[in-house]
Scaffold this motif. Structure first.
Motif, PDB file in Angstrom:
ATOM      1  N   PHE A 179     -13.695  14.731  26.227  1.00 17.36           N
ATOM      2  CA  PHE A 179     -14.627  15.837  25.325  1.00 17.36           C
ATOM      3  C   PHE A 179     -13.420  16.312  24.237  1.00 17.36           C
ATOM      4  O   PHE A 179     -13.399  16.479  23.099  1.00 17.36           O
ATOM      5  CB  PHE A 179     -15.447  16.632  25.737  1.00 17.36           C
ATOM      6  N   ILE A 180     -12.413  17.062  24.994  1.00 21.15           N
ATOM      7  CA  ILE A 180     -11.235  17.738  24.160  1.00 21.15           C
ATOM      8  C   ILE A 180     -10.596  16.968  23.387  1.00 21.15           C
ATOM      9  O   ILE A 180     -10.436  17.118  22.213  1.00 21.15           O
ATOM     10  CB  ILE A 180     -10.272  18.541  25.152  1.00 21.15           C
ATOM     11  N   PHE A 181     -10.378  15.322  23.917  1.00 23.11           N
ATOM     12  CA  PHE A 181      -9.641  14.618  22.958  1.00 23.11           C
ATOM     13  C   PHE A 181     -10.153  14.155  21.874  1.00 23.11           C
ATOM     14  O   PHE A 181      -9.862  14.324  20.690  1.00 23.11           O
ATOM     15  CB  PHE A 181      -9.324  13.212  23.791  1.00 23.11           C
ATOM     16  N   TYR A 182     -11.647  14.082  21.923  1.00 25.63           N
ATOM     17  CA  TYR A 182     -12.406  13.788  20.702  1.00 25.63           C
ATOM     18  C   TYR A 182     -12.660  15.189  19.859  1.00 25.63           C
ATOM     19  O   TYR A 182     -12.629  14.831  18.452  1.00 25.63           O
ATOM     20  CB  TYR A 182     -13.662  12.925  21.037  1.00 25.63           C
ATOM     21  N   VAL A 183     -12.584  16.050  20.040  1.00 28.04           N
ATOM     22  CA  VAL A 183     -12.578  17.332  19.442  1.00 28.04           C
ATOM     23  C   VAL A 183     -11.436  17.472  18.636  1.00 28.04           C
ATOM     24  O   VAL A 183     -11.627  17.670  17.502  1.00 28.04           O
ATOM     25  CB  VAL A 183     -13.206  18.659  20.462  1.00 28.04           C
ATOM     26  N   ILE A 184     -10.211  17.442  19.301  1.00 31.94           N
ATOM     27  CA  ILE A 184      -9.033  17.293  18.612  1.00 31.94           C
ATOM     28  C   ILE A 184      -8.889  16.340  17.499  1.00 31.94           C
ATOM     29  O   ILE A 184      -8.443  16.517  16.351  1.00 31.94           O
ATOM     30  CB  ILE A 184      -7.917  17.399  19.530  1.00 31.94           C
ATOM     31  N   PHE A 185      -9.336  15.106  17.892  1.00 30.90           N
ATOM     32  CA  PHE A 185      -9.357  13.864  17.028  1.00 30.90           C
ATOM     33  C   PHE A 185      -9.933  13.998  15.808  1.00 30.90           C
ATOM     34  O   PHE A 185      -9.506  13.952  14.609  1.00 30.90           O
ATOM     35  CB  PHE A 185      -9.602  12.683  17.892  1.00 30.90           C
ATOM     36  N   TYR A 186     -11.553  14.454  15.931  1.00 36.05           N
ATOM     37  CA  TYR A 186     -12.143  14.440  14.852  1.00 36.05           C
ATOM     38  C   TYR A 186     -11.868  15.871  14.003  1.00 36.05           C
ATOM     39  O   TYR A 186     -12.136  15.720  12.697  1.00 36.05           O
ATOM     40  CB  TYR A 186     -13.680  14.691  15.343  1.00 36.05           C
ATOM     41  N   GLY A 187     -11.453  16.910  14.830  1.00 36.61           N
ATOM     42  CA  GLY A 187     -10.995  18.011  13.980  1.00 36.61           C
ATOM     43  C   GLY A 187      -9.835  17.633  12.782  1.00 36.61           C
ATOM     44  O   GLY A 187      -9.657  18.300  11.815  1.00 36.61           O
TER      45      GLY A 187
END
Length: 321
Positions: A56-64
């Motif tokens: 979840f943290i990975f995708y939040v950072i990625f899309y952010g």
């Protein structure tokens, strides 16, 4: 050819095996997670939870990051644009010529003896002219008198200057005379001589240039040539209809659009701007389907086959008894 075909087949087989291998590994991972959950449920659930949090943290950072790049690009583009001055002014087409009333199919057809057939046209013109009432132009902080004869451009500073909101030139409805709706509230429709009210569409910072000489305008309007006027001419589009069109009358500040109403500074700097108008009154034989074409003439006004309203328009008028 055989070698190329064999190579393509081998490549396809390798990619197929690779894809199925990934699917197999993914299936095995899920299988192992399920088995671990059955054997050590608490530890496995914690492991799955932390694994899901990391994903979840990975995708939040990625899309952010993607969103940040997109917003940054838009902001960088907006820094190059002005709120007041068009960036690509040289790519803007010449202004269109429009009229009121303006039916959907560019066709005006009505019966003199039945006022319900032209009441919609009349109401449209009355609504359009409300902005040109004297009461609507009384505020001295918003409007100014620019003369009742054609004059040169009214300069009100640079678009990006510090002058703020600019005043607008007054245009009195009474200048349209027989087509003002004051003497005849049917605008000539009742007597079989309908009026059209014509305007040039707005373009920010556009300065229409009058014709250089009489040679560039039709002979019938040579007498209307004026150095501070964009002349207009309305006539029958088909030659065979000439005998069914009587004298055409024009009302306004001359037979065209006076230059003192230009340039237009845009909605932010020129919110009360009024376009100059020309009213044209036609005398058409009853029962004849007449195709009328109106054109304006200027050095920087041309016409396009793709846009029939660029610098001109044509409308079909049929008057029945």
């Amino acid at each position: 050819m055989l070698f190329k075909t064999t190579l393509k087949v081998d490549t396809f087989k390798r990619w197929t095996m690779f894809t199925f291998g990934l699917m197999f590994v993914e299936t095995q991972c899920y299988f192992l997670l399920v088995c671990a959950a059955l054997i050590h449920p608490i530890d496995s659930m914690l492991y799955i939870f932390f694994f899901a949090v990391k994903i979840f943290i990975f995708y939040v950072i990625f899309y952010g990051c993607l969103a940040g790049i997109f917003i940054g690009t838009i902001q960088a583009m907006l820094l190059t644009l002005s709120n007041y001055k068009p960036t690509y002014q040289d790519r803007v087409a010449p202004p269109g010529l429009s009229h009121s009333p303006r039916p959907d199919k560019a066709e005006i057809s009505y019966s003199i003896s039945d006022n319900t057939t032209y009441s919609a046209y009349v109401e449209h013109m009355k609504e359009f002219l409300k902005a040109y009432e004297k009461d609507s132009q009384g505020d001295e902080s918003k409007f100014e008198n620019c003369g009742d004869k054609p004059q040169s451009y009214t300069e009100r500073g640079e678009l990006e200057g510090s002058d703020g909101v600019r005043k607008a030139c007054r245009f009195e409805r009474e200048w349209l005379k027989d087509c003002s709706g004051k003497k005849d509230d049917t605008f000539g429709f009742k007597e079989g001589k309908p009026c059209l009210i014509i305007k040039l569409n707005r373009i920010v910072n556009f300065r229409p240039r009058p014709p250089a000489s009489n040679d560039s305008i039709p002979e019938p309007i040579h007498s209307n040539f004026h150095g501070n006027l964009i002349p207009i001419h309305c006539t029958n589009k088909r030659e065979e209809d000439a005998k069914h069109l009587g004298p055409v009358e024009y009302f306004g500040l001359g037979v065209g659009f006076p230059l003192q109403y230009y340039p237009y500074y845009g909605k932010l700097l020129h919110p009360h701007y009024l376009q100059p108008l020309v009213a044209v009154k036609f005398n058409i034989t009853v029962g004849i389907e007449m195709r009328i074409e109106c054109k304006v003439f200027g050095q920087n006004i041309d016409y396009s086959e793709k846009d029939r309203y660029q610098g001109r328009f044509d409308v079909k008028i049929t008057i029945k008894s």
